[in-house]
Design an enzyme around this catalytic site. Structure first.
Site, PDB file in Angstrom:
ATOM      1  N   ALA A 195      12.712-101.194   3.058  1.00 21.76           N
ATOM      2  CA  ALA A 195      11.987-102.132   2.206  1.00 21.76           C
ATOM      3  C   ALA A 195      10.516-101.737   2.155  1.00 21.76           C
ATOM      4  O   ALA A 195       9.999-101.108   3.088  1.00 21.76           O
ATOM      5  CB  ALA A 195      12.133-103.530   2.781  1.00 21.76           C
ATOM      6  N   GLY A 207      15.935-100.648   5.480  1.00 22.94           N
ATOM      7  CA  GLY A 207      16.684-100.860   4.244  1.00 22.94           C
ATOM      8  C   GLY A 207      17.290 -99.574   3.706  1.00 22.94           C
ATOM      9  O   GLY A 207      18.291 -99.601   2.983  1.00 22.94           O
ATOM     10  N   GLU A 237      20.415 -99.386   5.452  1.00 20.60           N
ATOM     11  CA  GLU A 237      21.257-100.479   4.949  1.00 20.60           C
ATOM     12  C   GLU A 237      21.859-100.122   3.581  1.00 20.60           C
ATOM     13  O   GLU A 237      23.007-100.447   3.288  1.00 20.60           O
ATOM     14  CB  GLU A 237      20.432-101.771   4.881  1.00 20.60           C
ATOM     15  CG  GLU A 237      20.079-102.275   6.282  1.00 20.60           C
ATOM     16  CD  GLU A 237      19.112-103.431   6.283  1.00 20.60           C
ATOM     17  OE1 GLU A 237      18.009-103.277   5.714  1.00 20.60           O
ATOM     18  OE2 GLU A 237      19.446-104.496   6.836  1.00 20.60           O
ATOM     19  N   GLU A 288      13.205-102.164  12.178  1.00 19.31           N
ATOM     20  CA  GLU A 288      12.526-103.393  11.767  1.00 19.31           C
ATOM     21  C   GLU A 288      11.912-104.153  12.929  1.00 19.31           C
ATOM     22  O   GLU A 288      10.875-104.800  12.791  1.00 19.31           O
ATOM     23  CB  GLU A 288      13.516-104.318  11.028  1.00 19.31           C
ATOM     24  CG  GLU A 288      13.822-103.909   9.592  1.00 19.31           C
ATOM     25  CD  GLU A 288      14.968-102.910   9.475  1.00 19.31           C
ATOM     26  OE1 GLU A 288      15.323-102.272  10.501  1.00 19.31           O
ATOM     27  OE2 GLU A 288      15.505-102.746   8.368  1.00 19.31           O
TER      28      GLU A 288
HETATM   29  N1  3HC Z   1       6.999 -99.585   3.126  1.00 19.79           N
HETATM   30  C1  3HC Z   1       5.792 -99.331   2.591  1.00 19.79           C
HETATM   31  N2  3HC Z   1       5.107 -98.198   2.813  1.00 19.79           N
HETATM   32  C2  3HC Z   1       5.660 -97.291   3.619  1.00 19.79           C
HETATM   33  C3  3HC Z   1       6.909 -97.489   4.225  1.00 19.79           C
HETATM   34  C4  3HC Z   1       7.590 -98.696   3.954  1.00 19.79           C
HETATM   35  N3  3HC Z   1       8.796 -98.954   4.451  1.00 19.79           N
HETATM   36  N4  3HC Z   1       7.202 -96.402   4.974  1.00 19.79           N
HETATM   37  C5  3HC Z   1       6.171 -95.563   4.835  1.00 19.79           C
HETATM   38  N5  3HC Z   1       5.241 -96.091   4.014  1.00 19.79           N
HETATM   39  C6  3HC Z   1       4.008 -95.470   3.557  1.00 19.79           C
HETATM   40  C7  3HC Z   1       3.003 -95.285   4.684  1.00 19.79           C
HETATM   41  O1  3HC Z   1       2.219 -96.445   4.852  1.00 19.79           O
HETATM   42  C8  3HC Z   1       2.195 -94.117   4.188  1.00 19.79           C
HETATM   43  O2  3HC Z   1       1.291 -94.606   3.234  1.00 19.79           O
HETATM   44  P1  3HC Z   1      -0.167 -93.932   3.087  1.00 19.79           P
HETATM   45  O3  3HC Z   1       0.097 -92.512   2.740  1.00 19.79           O
HETATM   46  O4  3HC Z   1      -0.799 -94.749   2.030  1.00 19.79           O
HETATM   47  O5  3HC Z   1      -0.815 -94.084   4.432  1.00 19.79           O
HETATM   48  C9  3HC Z   1       3.228 -93.267   3.447  1.00 19.79           C
HETATM   49  O6  3HC Z   1       4.304 -94.151   3.142  1.00 19.79           O
HETATM   50  C10 3HC Z   1       3.780 -92.120   4.248  1.00 19.79           C
HETATM   51  O7  3HC Z   1       4.236 -92.618   5.495  1.00 19.79           O
HETATM   52  P2  3HC Z   1       3.948 -91.843   6.851  1.00 19.79           P
HETATM   53  O8  3HC Z   1       2.539 -91.421   6.902  1.00 19.79           O
HETATM   54  O9  3HC Z   1       4.463 -92.710   7.941  1.00 19.79           O
HETATM   55  O10 3HC Z   1       4.872 -90.558   6.639  1.00 19.79           O
HETATM   56  P3  3HC Z   1       5.710 -89.739   7.687  1.00 19.79           P
HETATM   57  O11 3HC Z   1       6.344 -88.651   6.935  1.00 19.79           O
HETATM   58  O12 3HC Z   1       4.897 -89.432   8.896  1.00 19.79           O
HETATM   59  O13 3HC Z   1       6.851 -90.750   8.200  1.00 19.79           O
HETATM   60  C11 3HC Z   1       8.632 -92.364   7.958  1.00 19.79           C
HETATM   61  C12 3HC Z   1       7.850 -91.190   7.327  1.00 19.79           C
HETATM   62  C13 3HC Z   1       9.342 -91.867   9.217  1.00 19.79           C
HETATM   63  C14 3HC Z   1       9.627 -92.852   6.949  1.00 19.79           C
HETATM   64  C15 3HC Z   1       7.638 -93.466   8.354  1.00 19.79           C
HETATM   65  O14 3HC Z   1       6.829 -93.739   7.250  1.00 19.79           O
HETATM   66  C16 3HC Z   1       8.272 -94.758   8.761  1.00 19.79           C
HETATM   67  O15 3HC Z   1       8.695 -94.885   9.897  1.00 19.79           O
HETATM   68  N6  3HC Z   1       8.302 -95.742   7.842  1.00 19.79           N
HETATM   69  C17 3HC Z   1       8.751 -97.088   8.134  1.00 19.79           C
HETATM   70  C18 3HC Z   1      10.204 -97.181   8.379  1.00 19.79           C
HETATM   71  C19 3HC Z   1      10.574 -98.611   8.597  1.00 19.79           C
HETATM   72  O16 3HC Z   1      10.073 -99.267   9.497  1.00 19.79           O
HETATM   73  N7  3HC Z   1      11.471 -99.130   7.769  1.00 19.79           N
HETATM   74  C20 3HC Z   1      11.854-100.507   7.827  1.00 19.79           C
HETATM   75  C21 3HC Z   1      11.167-101.228   6.742  1.00 19.79           C
HETATM   76  S1  3HC Z   1      11.509-102.930   6.795  1.00 19.79           S
HETATM   77  C22 3HC Z   1      13.024-103.069   6.049  1.00 19.79           C
HETATM   78  O17 3HC Z   1      13.575-102.123   5.599  1.00 19.79           O
HETATM   79  C23 3HC Z   1      13.527-104.462   5.981  1.00 19.79           C
HETATM   80  C24 3HC Z   1      14.914-104.529   5.488  1.00 19.79           C
HETATM   81  O18 3HC Z   1      15.783-104.574   6.568  1.00 19.79           O
HETATM   82  C25 3HC Z   1      15.129-105.720   4.659  1.00 19.79           C
END
Ligand code: 3HC
Ligand code: NAI
Length: 704
Positions: free
Chosen positions: A63, A104, A107, A127
């Site tokens: 997400a 997500g 998911e 998450e």
């Molecule tokens: N939402 C919004 N922005 C996100 C994002 C997300 N899920 N994941 C990454 N980004 C953004 C970062 O903020 C960053 O933005 P910036 O360039 O403006 O600073 C850009 O994408 C690149 O991210 P990284 O610098 O972290 O890139 P990496 O290549 O080092 O890492 C990654 C990639 C491993 C995918 C890492 O970004 C990450 O761990 N992301 C989050 C994963 C996560 O926690 N997902 C769960 C989201 S909540 C969800 O899905 C709820 C659902 O269950 C309903």
């Protein structure tokens, strides 16, 4: 058809390629486009199966976290709805997972009928580190694939697994080579069509209950209790997984939504999501020319093999970078090297390092008594005594012997890096690299950007920090930089309240209840009361107006009660036990009388307000002076260097959550209420006043 999903039909297969840079975050636009692509594929009779792929290195990061703090996540199609909609597909869907499928993203993959992955694929439901739980079916569907125990691990501790493990656990149907991965995935889909493979839904799958009972959940809960103390989301994750064993998929999904909402609108979720973005903002450095090429760091010199020098050397050896460790005397060098070996031996005992790795790492650290051995290193880090004259001598010497282009860094805790740099003819190459103790363990690295530090030097140290697995935060120059400068009022108020009548245990308990692993008074007993005493030597003049300033610490120091190392400080130490010391209470009473400070009951609330708000007030000054570039940098310093409770997101985030108007009001209250002490130390920072008046938060303020 859409900017964020490329739709293509290849023979029988519709390929939906997610193309929302950089990470295919499932924001409203991407969700809508996936639905549209899917509907088109279903409506097209020529399409027999669908492949969902990614145009980027990441399959899908889940997400869009930015949407959590707004109503956007409710914009239709919502993610939970969309996943269920895809799951009911009449045509088989194959997720072609080429990279990370997180939150997500996983998911989404779980509602596909089949999953294939390249070796670069990663799977996780992280998450919980955002203070929430998977909200699009992850808690209900994952256990149906990989069972309860593995799901608990992935969901409640954010464990991420690779393609091999995913294959072994039955999370994916095939591991495909990286080369021509998409073609292979399409081939896989074609084969499904040829075999008339069925569509699938998790509603038809049961969670395996073999060996699963209440104890499974209790044991797991106990196993994560220490790490998750104070955190709300992990327990909700456990509850959600438990629900998957008790309810139908449809009812389990409802339960998951309930638990998700319970987590999402909380200070903890806001704090943890703040930290996620804070970590990604640190490399955004105002005024830094990022086009400059970083310098190559192949070898490192470290001066001083004491507490810090040894730990710093380990960081580089761990990363495979050779180190020359310089001392003044052979016996100090021997002692330093022996300490390093001892530390590695502890890791070996704990099974974190092999004997062979220990020897390899030790082999990378060579001792020396001669500056000549530093003539060819690319980076030198000075970690000698905290004394300006000694540091100046060292830098003058480095200027003579080091090759041109070498970066000269100091690990000083408090001293002026500009003054040290001025000792050389190459101030552009001088920088502060402030590690935290124990340096081989603590993640924080404050990089102190001196006035003349060159951009490529700053950039190089940022990259080096990543190489040695540190979290770098840039600080400008001031006494104590970001961390120690703000830690000072935190410590000042903690000890002052002992003078005012709180016992050390009362102060510490308030702080541990707030979430710190240890209260301040236990911390300085561990770090050494003498260390703080010597640190104050440099600012005695500025403190002369307040005879009560850290007076209890000074008296304990003069009594030789330095803390744990002398078995006595604010507490008495017997073996591993920490015992309250009635003599400290008497000492505080007598000193209060001497200084005319009235003793009284001090509430836990007062302990928190005075320690936190005075620290935050200093943080506001640090921001206004431009010493930190943004409030979230300050938060990272405290989270990674000072044990600030992670679920509160750092002191500045805590202030934003409380409301700056309330923080200001209480600072003014203590300013008026605490007599001379209040007048001396509770003057509100102008930036705090300004932001509070404008109804803003620290987050709104960014240094230009
Ligand atoms: N939402 C919004 N922005 C996100 C994002 C997300 N899920 N994941 C990454 N980004 C953004 C970062 O903020 C960053 O933005 P910036 O360039 O403006 O600073 C850009 O994408 C690149 O991210 P990284 O610098 O972290 O890139 P990496 O290549 O080092 O890492 C990654 C990639 C491993 C995918 C890492 O970004 C990450 O761990 N992301 C989050 C994963 C996560 O926690 N997902 C769960 C989201 S909540 C969800 O899905 C709820 C659902 O269950 C309903
Ligand atoms: P330490 O006293 O443990 O070690 C200093 C070492 O430097 C000693 O082994 C000494 O023999 C050596 N030394 C002194 N003068 C030297 C010289 N001219 N050439 C070569 N070696 C010399 O001190 P510690 O705690 O390691 O501190 C070092 C520096 O790190 C200080 O500037 C301190 O402020 C800073 N620092 C200390 C932290 C801590 O928690 N101890 C945390 C962060 C920074």
């Amino acid at each position: 058809m859409s900017d964020v999903v490329n739709y293509q039909v290849q023979g029988d297969i519709a390929v939906l390629t997610l193309n929302s840079a950089p990470v295919n975050g499932l924001g409203h636009a991407l969700r809508s486009a996936i639905q549209a692509g899917f509907d088109q594929a279903i409506a097209d009779d020529a399409v027999k199966a669908i492949v969902i792929a990614s145009a980027h290195k990441i399959f899908c990061a889940g997400a869009d976290i930015n949407e959590f703090s707004s109503d956007k996540r409710f914009a239709k199609p919502e993610l939970p709805w969309l996943t269920t909609y895809l799951e009911a597909s009449s045509k088989p869907i194959v997720a072609a997972i080429n990279g990370a499928a997180l939150g997500g993203g996983l998911e989404l993959a779980l509602v596909c009928d089949y999953r294939v992955a390249s070796p670069a694929a990663k799977f996780g439901l992280p998450e919980v580190s955002l203070g929430i739980l998977p909200g699009a079916g992850g808690t209900q569907r994952l256990p149906r694939f990989i069972g309860v125990e593995k799901s608990l691990e992935m969901i409640a501790t954010a464990k991420i697994i690779g393609a091999d493990a995913a294959l072994e656990l039955g999370l994916i149907d095939a591991a495909l080579p990286a080369e021509n991965f998409l073609e292979a995935a399409i081939e896989f889909a074609n084969k499904l069509v040829a075999d008339n493979a069925p569509v699938k839904t998790c509603a038809d799958m049961d969670v395996s209950k073999e060996g699963v009972n209440d104890a499974t959940f209790d044991d797991f809960r106990a196993s994560i209790a220490r790490k998750t103390k104070g955190y709300f989301a992990p327990e909700q994750c456990i509850q959600a997984v438990k629900a998957s064993t008790e309810l139908s998929l449809a009812d389990g999904l409802k339960k998951e939504t309930e638990l998700f909402e319970l987590c999402n609108d909380t200070p903890q979720a806001r704090a943890q999501q703040h930290v996620f973005f804070a970590q990604r903002a640190i490399s955004n450095i105002p005024g830094l020319d990022k086009s400059v090429a970083p310098r190559d760091i192949k070898t490192v010199g470290i001066i001083g093999a004491g507490t810090m020098g040894g730990g710093i050397a380990m960081n580089f050896a761990n990363a495979g970078i050779p180190v020359v460790l310089l001392e003044v005397k052979q016996e100090f060098l021997d002692r330093g090297l022996a300490n390093i070996r001892k530390n590695y031996e502890v890791s070996v005992k704990r099974g974190k390092l092999t004997e062979a790795q220990l020897e390899t790492n030790m082999g990378l650290i060579s001792g020396s008594l001669s500056y000549d051995d530093l003539s060819d290193v690319d980076l030198v880090i000075e970690a000698v005594f905290e004394n300006m004259n000694i540091k100046k001598e060292v830098f003058a010497k480095l200027d003579e012997v080091c090759k041109q282009g070498a970066i000269l860094a100091t690990n000083t805790s408090y001293l002026d890096v500009d003054e040290i740099a001025a000792q050389t003819k190459r101030p552009q190459d001088v920088i502060g690299l402030h590690f935290f103790s124990p340096a081989n363990v603590m993640q924080l690295l404050e990089i102190v950007r001196a006035t003349k530090t060159a951009d490529d030097v700053l950039l190089t140290t940022l990259k080096t920090a990543q190489k040695i697995r540190k979290i770098p935060v840039i600080s400008g120059i001031c006494w104590g930089f970001i961390g120690n400068r703000m830690f000072e009022p935190y410590g000042r108020e903690s000890t002052r309240m002992v003078l005012e009548g709180a016992t050390p245990a009362q102060v510490d308990k308030a702080l541990t209840d707030f979430g710190f692993a240890m209260g301040f008074l236990s911390v300085i007993d561990l770090a050494g009361i003498d260390v703080g005493f010597f640190a104050r030597e440099g600012i005695r003049e500025q403190l002369a107006h307040d005879p009560s300033y850290q007076v209890i610490c000074d008296k304990l120091n003069n009594l030789g009660r330095f803390g744990q190392k002398t078995s006595r400080g604010f507490y008495i130490y017997e073996g591993r036990d920490r015992i309250e010391d009635p003599e400290v209470v008497e000492l505080a009473q007598a000193t209060a009388q001497e200084l005319n400070v009235a003793q009284r009951e001090v509430s836990a609330e007062e302990v928190i307000e005075r320690t936190m708000y005075s620290m935050i007030n200093e943080g506001a000054r640090i921001l206004e002076e431009g010493v930190a570039y943004r409030s979230s940098d300050i938060d990272l310093v405290f989270l990674n260097g000072y044990g600030f409770p992670g679920h509160r997101g750092g002191p500045m985030q805590y202030a934003d959550e409380v409301g700056l108007d309330k923080v200001l009001e209480r600072i003014r209250f203590y300013q008026a209420e605490l007599g001379e002490h209040g007048k001396n130390w509770f003057e509100p920072a102008p930036l705090l006043v300004k932001l509070a008046q404008e109804g803003k938060s620290f987050k709104d303020y960014e240094v230009k």
